[in-house]
Scaffold this active site. Structure first.
Site, PDB file in Angstrom:
ATOM      1  N   LYS A 206       1.047  -1.171  -0.094  1.00 34.86           N
ATOM      2  CA  LYS A 206      -0.080   0.020  -0.028  1.00 34.86           C
ATOM      3  C   LYS A 206       0.869   1.299   0.038  1.00 34.86           C
ATOM      4  CE  LYS A 206      -3.894   2.141   2.884  1.00 34.86           C
ATOM      5  NZ  LYS A 206      -4.873   1.855   3.896  1.00 34.86           N
ATOM      6  N   GLU A 212      10.418  -4.770   4.592  1.00 35.40           N
ATOM      7  CA  GLU A 212      10.766  -6.158   4.113  1.00 35.40           C
ATOM      8  C   GLU A 212      10.381  -6.248   2.728  1.00 35.40           C
ATOM      9  OE1 GLU A 212       8.916  -5.059   6.926  1.00 35.40           O
ATOM     10  OE2 GLU A 212       9.152  -6.286   8.352  1.00 35.40           O
ATOM     11  N   GLY A 268      -4.832  -2.635   5.062  1.00 37.32           N
ATOM     12  CA  GLY A 268      -4.326  -3.652   4.629  1.00 37.32           C
ATOM     13  C   GLY A 268      -4.826  -4.999   4.887  1.00 37.32           C
ATOM     14  N   ARG A 269      -5.355  -5.205   6.189  1.00 39.93           N
ATOM     15  CA  ARG A 269      -6.050  -6.556   6.528  1.00 39.93           C
ATOM     16  C   ARG A 269      -7.341  -6.547   5.996  1.00 39.93           C
ATOM     17  NH1 ARG A 269      -5.033  -3.081  10.334  1.00 39.93           N
ATOM     18  NH2 ARG A 269      -6.951  -2.434  11.974  1.00 39.93           N
ATOM     19  N   GLU A 354      -5.288  -7.562  14.962  1.00 42.24           N
ATOM     20  CA  GLU A 354      -4.662  -6.159  14.561  1.00 42.24           C
ATOM     21  C   GLU A 354      -5.822  -5.252  14.855  1.00 42.24           C
ATOM     22  OE1 GLU A 354      -2.193  -6.138  10.928  1.00 42.24           O
ATOM     23  OE2 GLU A 354      -2.316  -3.974  10.959  1.00 42.24           O
ATOM     24  N   HIS A 385      -5.104 -34.174  16.929  1.00 45.40           N
ATOM     25  CA  HIS A 385      -4.065 -35.143  17.403  1.00 45.40           C
ATOM     26  C   HIS A 385      -2.844 -34.610  18.520  1.00 45.40           C
ATOM     27  CE1 HIS A 385      -5.489 -38.533  15.250  1.00 45.40           C
ATOM     28  NE2 HIS A 385      -6.221 -37.660  14.786  1.00 45.40           N
ATOM     29  N   LYS A 505       7.492  -1.173  12.094  1.00 45.13           N
ATOM     30  CA  LYS A 505       8.190  -0.371  11.023  1.00 45.13           C
ATOM     31  C   LYS A 505       9.152   0.585  11.440  1.00 45.13           C
ATOM     32  CE  LYS A 505       4.307  -1.009   8.092  1.00 45.13           C
ATOM     33  NZ  LYS A 505       3.325  -0.790   6.948  1.00 45.13           N
TER      34      LYS A 505
HETATM   35  C1  G6Q Z   1      -2.642  -4.204   7.777  1.00 39.98           C
HETATM   36  C2  G6Q Z   1      -1.258  -3.678   8.279  1.00 39.98           C
HETATM   37  C3  G6Q Z   1      -0.003  -4.193   7.722  1.00 39.98           C
HETATM   38  C4  G6Q Z   1       0.370  -3.943   6.395  1.00 39.98           C
HETATM   39  C5  G6Q Z   1       1.733  -4.296   6.028  1.00 39.98           C
HETATM   40  C6  G6Q Z   1       2.181  -4.025   5.025  1.00 39.98           C
HETATM   41  O1  G6Q Z   1      -3.848  -3.892   8.219  1.00 39.98           O
HETATM   42  O2  G6Q Z   1      -1.407  -2.171   8.298  1.00 39.98           O
HETATM   43  O3  G6Q Z   1      -0.235  -5.482   7.845  1.00 39.98           O
HETATM   44  O4  G6Q Z   1      -0.523  -4.284   5.525  1.00 39.98           O
HETATM   45  O5  G6Q Z   1       2.496  -3.372   7.074  1.00 39.98           O
HETATM   46  O6  G6Q Z   1       1.901  -2.736   4.342  1.00 39.98           O
HETATM   47  P1  G6Q Z   1       2.249  -2.035   3.015  1.00 39.98           P
HETATM   48  O7  G6Q Z   1       1.252  -2.645   2.030  1.00 39.98           O
HETATM   49  O8  G6Q Z   1       2.271  -0.723   3.235  1.00 39.98           O
HETATM   50  O9  G6Q Z   1       3.519  -2.628   2.499  1.00 39.98           O
END
Ligand code: G6Q
Length: 543
Positions: A206, A212, A268-269, A354, A385, A505
């Site tokens: 986003k 990462e 994001g989620r 989250e 199990h 982050k």
């Molecule tokens: C989701 C969070 C988090 C995010 C990641 C990736 O709700 O905000 O999991 O999706 O940190 O972020 P970017 O899409 O900006 O790389």
């Protein structure tokens, strides 16, 4: 918004906890033998049996009153209207617009967001058709056979989960992989046997700044250029981006014609049904992606239009509140009886924890009740199990969701009947247990009776779905999204920010140069952190 503990419903629920909450499920079923037929709800193709919970219909009515008295329905309607209910980020929360049909319109701040959503979906579909048909060629003229999504958190967990869940519908002659961890092993293992000439990277971020993802994206670009002779023009045929940050995408070297956008109002989620789902669409094709969106939308409408006591996500969310706040349950298990859903619990961990792992209200005051529980789980029957022992006989009472399907996607012999018999047998055993009298009647040795007694009275929901399809997956995810919403609205928290993740982050940024500096850096951490940094530097041969 009224704090939940200040509502008249809360007092009634405290009484219920002392009353019906103390009655064993054996007795509740004896007193109301038909509760297994009445304490059920259906919507968007999902069937929820909540009769094996430690409450009765009047508790359900009181929980619905709690939802009303805390303003949950109004908050829900505000979300669907596009109001800025994510207060700490001053944003609308409009994942429901991602799955509105093309003919709908939702104008927010003068913009028809549904029109924008469908513009992107149309571009995604055209791109996917090209790749899937083999007409999109790589730099050396070969069609794409491998797709690697590079993303993390919300830009990874949804795509992975959906790909795994819908594998049966995927284009089997293409390979789909997912790289998220900044541990180089993730990238190495995902690419070690692939030919760059046939590989497409989707950089999903986003913000297009996440450490990462940007690290993995740069490594991917080097890997590609190394493999294809270093011609930078290759990037345009092997990289596409999914982002809200066009500038960052262009700076990386990806043609913004090959960028699929989304909007700041998609968390994001909550983004697997936005362009973040590009890998899903590549795998299952645009028509099936549409079916998935239709499943989401059907559950959205059910959530918006159905009375609280018949509303699946509302009931599901109310049950979570009931156990979290009135029984002190700290965790909740999700147990899908489908191997295809093996990443579903991990996906839900982010969605639930989250969203509702918050300790202040929308107004910034400390909450007066506990909020989100820990979610965890594994597919059945494997979990049976291992950790089910604790579910049956441990000292904790852990509410569980059992998710089952009427029809198998891979019907083989009697596997499906065996699988589903385990769903029903487990929920029955958890509810009713096994008594001393039953064991005595079976002639069990007296010394073993304490070990072999099952207390029962352990609550479960059973969610039955006809078949795992793109449509039913959409409905299932939306069920949990709106359950999370229901809980967060009752608790009066912001379920749509994630300052804890933002902290992560930022934190590493300070330490990276301290690890890599040539000369020994000045360290002003606590003694533990400083010592760990020094030890690591020494292991690298740095002083
Ligand atoms: C989701 C969070 C988090 C995010 C990641 C990736 O709700 O905000 O999991 O999706 O940190 O972020 P970017 O899409 O900006 O790389």
């Amino acid at each position: 918004m009224t704090a939940p503990g200040d509502t008249p419903a809360w007092k009634k629920l405290e009484d219920d906890r002392r009353g019906v909450g103390e009655i064993h499920l054996r007795q509740l079923f004896d007193e109301d033998p038909a509760r297994g037929e009445s304490m059920v709800a259906e919507g968007a193709g999902l069937y929820l049996d909540y009769s094996k919970h430690r409450l009765d219909s009047s508790t359900v009515a009181h929980l619905a009153e709690l939802a009303e008295q805390t303003g949950m329905p109004g908050h829900r309607d505000a979300m669907f209207r596009g109001e800025r209910i994510n207060v700490s980020e001053n944003r609308s929360v409009l994942h429901v617009a991602l799955r509105m049909p093309r003919h709908r319109s939702l104008v927010v701040d003068g913009v028809d967001v549904v029109r924008e959503v469908h513009e992107v979906l149309t571009r995604m579909a055209a791109f996917c058709e090209q790749v899937r048909s083999g007409s999109w060629l790589g730099h050396t003229g070969m069609p794409i056979r491998n797709v690697i999504n590079v993303g993390i958190g919300g830009s990874d967990l949804g795509p992975v989960m959906a790909y795994e869940a819908l594998k049966d519908y995927s284009k089997r002659d293409m390979e789909f992989r997912f790289v998220s961890n900044v541990d180089g092993t993730d990238f190495f293992e995902a690419t070690r046997d692939l030919d760059p000439a046939e590989t497409l990277f989707i950089v999903s971020s986003k913000t297009f700044t996440t450490l990462e993802t940007m690290t993995n994206a740069h490594t991917a670009r080097d890997w590609l250029l190394d493999g294809l002779g270093g011609d930078r023009a290759a990037v345009a045929r092997h990289f596409v981006a999914v982002s809200t940050n066009a500038e960052g995408v262009a700076e990386f070297g990806i043609d913004t014609d090959n960028m699929f956008g989304f909007w700041e109002w998609v968390g994001g989620r909550y983004s697997m049904d936005s362009a973040i789902g590009l890998s899903t669409m590549l795998a299952i094709g645009p028509d099936r992606f549409d079916d998935m969106l239709a499943g989401f939308h059907e559950m959205d409408r059910h959530f918006l239009e159905t009375g609280l006591e018949q509303n699946l996500p509302v009931i599901h969310g109310l049950l979570a509140v009931w156990y979290r706040n009135f029984f002190g349950s700290q965790t909740q298990a999700v147990l899908p009886y489908s191997e295809y859903l093996h990443r579903f619990p991990a996906y839900l961990q982010q969605l639930t924890m989250e969203s509702n792992g918050k300790r202040v209200t929308l107004a910034g005051q400390p909450v007066s009740t506990d909020t989100g529980a820990v979610f965890w789980g594994e597919p059945g029957t494997n979990g049976q199990h291992s950790f089910y022992q604790l579910l049956h006989q441990g000292t904790e009472m852990i509410p569980c969701d059992f998710i089952g399907f009427n029809h198998a996607l891979n019907p083989l012999g009697e596997h499906q009947d065996l699988l589903v018999s385990n769903v029903f047998a487990q929920t029955e055993a958890l509810a009713f247990g096994k008594t001393v009298e039953q064991l005595e009647a079976e002639g069990v040795d007296a010394a073993l009776i304490p070990h072999r007694t099952f207390p029962g009275n352990r609550p479960t929901s059973t969610i039955m779905v006809d078949r795992l399809t793109p449509h039913s997956l959409g409905a299932l995810v939306a069920l949990y999204e709106h359950s999370v919403f229901t809980q967060g609205a009752i608790w009066g928290i912001d379920s749509f920010d994630q300052w804890g993740v933002e902290l992560g982050k930022a934190l590493a940024q300070k330490i990276i140069p301290e690890l890599t500096a040539e000369a020994s850096p000045e360290l002003d951490h606590d003694s533990s952190t400083s010592n760990l940094i020094r030890r690591y530097r020494k292991a690298q041969g740095r002083n």
